[in-house]
Design a protein around this motif. Structure first.
Motif, PDB file in Angstrom:
ATOM      1  N   TRP A  46      36.479 -13.197  99.747  1.00  0.00           N
ATOM      2  CA  TRP A  46      37.771 -13.596  99.793  1.00  0.00           C
ATOM      3  C   TRP A  46      39.003 -12.864 100.921  1.00  0.00           C
ATOM      4  O   TRP A  46      39.230 -11.917 100.414  1.00  0.00           O
ATOM      5  N   GLU A  49      41.642 -11.424  99.962  1.00  0.00           N
ATOM      6  CA  GLU A  49      41.759 -10.350  98.462  1.00  0.00           C
ATOM      7  C   GLU A  49      41.939  -9.139  99.548  1.00  0.00           C
ATOM      8  O   GLU A  49      42.213  -7.187  99.457  1.00  0.00           O
ATOM      9  N   SER A  59      53.072 -17.769  91.944  1.00  0.00           N
ATOM     10  CA  SER A  59      51.573 -18.015  91.192  1.00  0.00           C
ATOM     11  C   SER A  59      52.250 -19.953  90.324  1.00  0.00           C
ATOM     12  O   SER A  59      53.279 -19.382  90.132  1.00  0.00           O
ATOM     13  N   SER A  61      51.731 -21.834  87.712  1.00  0.00           N
ATOM     14  CA  SER A  61      50.682 -21.990  86.708  1.00  0.00           C
ATOM     15  C   SER A  61      50.400 -23.697  86.715  1.00  0.00           C
ATOM     16  O   SER A  61      49.223 -23.942  85.664  1.00  0.00           O
ATOM     17  N   GLU A 113      39.873 -23.292  97.428  1.00  0.00           N
ATOM     18  CA  GLU A 113      40.298 -22.018  98.148  1.00  0.00           C
ATOM     19  C   GLU A 113      40.427 -22.577  98.928  1.00  0.00           C
ATOM     20  O   GLU A 113      39.526 -22.637 100.280  1.00  0.00           O
ATOM     21  N   GLU A 127      45.612 -20.110  99.041  1.00  0.00           N
ATOM     22  CA  GLU A 127      45.520 -20.844  97.556  1.00  0.00           C
ATOM     23  C   GLU A 127      44.439 -20.051  96.666  1.00  0.00           C
ATOM     24  O   GLU A 127      43.137 -21.015  97.628  1.00  0.00           O
ATOM     25  N   ASN A 128      43.869 -19.711  96.677  1.00  0.00           N
ATOM     26  CA  ASN A 128      42.785 -18.948  96.081  1.00  0.00           C
ATOM     27  C   ASN A 128      43.197 -19.327  94.029  1.00  0.00           C
ATOM     28  O   ASN A 128      43.757 -20.428  93.797  1.00  0.00           O
ATOM     29  N   HIS A 129      42.023 -18.942  93.527  1.00  0.00           N
ATOM     30  CA  HIS A 129      41.352 -19.476  92.556  1.00  0.00           C
ATOM     31  C   HIS A 129      41.885 -19.060  91.207  1.00  0.00           C
ATOM     32  O   HIS A 129      41.490 -19.773  90.017  1.00  0.00           O
ATOM     33  N   HIS A 130      43.424 -18.333  91.506  1.00  0.00           N
ATOM     34  CA  HIS A 130      43.857 -18.133  90.049  1.00  0.00           C
ATOM     35  C   HIS A 130      45.671 -18.886  90.719  1.00  0.00           C
ATOM     36  O   HIS A 130      46.344 -18.408  89.741  1.00  0.00           O
ATOM     37  N   ASP A 131      45.442 -19.778  91.052  1.00  0.00           N
ATOM     38  CA  ASP A 131      47.050 -20.530  91.155  1.00  0.00           C
ATOM     39  C   ASP A 131      47.724 -19.761  91.873  1.00  0.00           C
ATOM     40  O   ASP A 131      48.687 -20.208  91.716  1.00  0.00           O
ATOM     41  N   ARG A 132      47.208 -19.182  92.974  1.00  0.00           N
ATOM     42  CA  ARG A 132      47.998 -17.735  93.275  1.00  0.00           C
ATOM     43  C   ARG A 132      48.202 -19.142  94.757  1.00  0.00           C
ATOM     44  O   ARG A 132      47.047 -18.427  95.538  1.00  0.00           O
TER      45      ARG A 132
END
Length: 146
Positions: A46, A49, A59, A61, A113, A127-132
């Motif tokens: 990632w 990070e 984010s 949602s 991602e 865009e990451n797997h946290h919807d950010r």
């Protein structure tokens, strides 16, 4: 081929996008140059990070952050590098296409991602797997992304 590349290939075909508007870039040196330019500490799964400069983020949602990309970037029609995370391959696949076409492709695929990178390296958006949605570069504007 990997599952991610299969999904993207199917999306490109379903969207009838010609190779003249979405081009696969098979260039390990480009991958390494992008990695060295944006990430501190070497290759990692990632990139977001460990960006080597401060980033901004927002984010979403609803899981539809990719639909907001055209209002965040300076020019939705700009041709960029569209890099997708794929841990089944030694380097992440890179495509060359407009932001608008990258958004179309992402919309046709399962979640993964991805990174959009300006070819002059002035900005990066992912865009990451946290919807950010995370961005680097002063040309990005998160203010209009509702």
């Amino acid at each position: 081929m990997s599952q991610v590349l299969d999904e993207i290939s199917t999306a490109i075909k379903n969207l009838s996008l010609e190779s003249s508007v979405v081009r696969v870039i098979n260039d390990e040196d480009l991958y390494k140059n992008l990695l060295n330019h944006f990430v501190k500490g070497g290759d990692r799964r990632w990139w977001w990070e460990s960006f080597n400069v401060e980033s901004n983020s927002k984010s979403f949602s609803d899981g539809l952050g990719y639909k907001r990309l055209p209002v965040i970037v300076p020019d939705k029609d700009e041709v960029v590098w569209f890099m997708v995370e794929d841990d089944q391959l030694p380097n992440y696949p890179i495509f060359e296409c407009s932001i608008s076409n990258a958004v179309k492709i992402i919309g046709e695929c399962f979640a993964f991602e991805y990174y959009l990178i300006s070819k002059n390296l002035q900005w990066l958006l992912c865009e990451n797997h946290h919807d950010r949605v995370i961005g680097i570069g002063s040309k990005l504007d998160f203010g209009n992304a509702i």
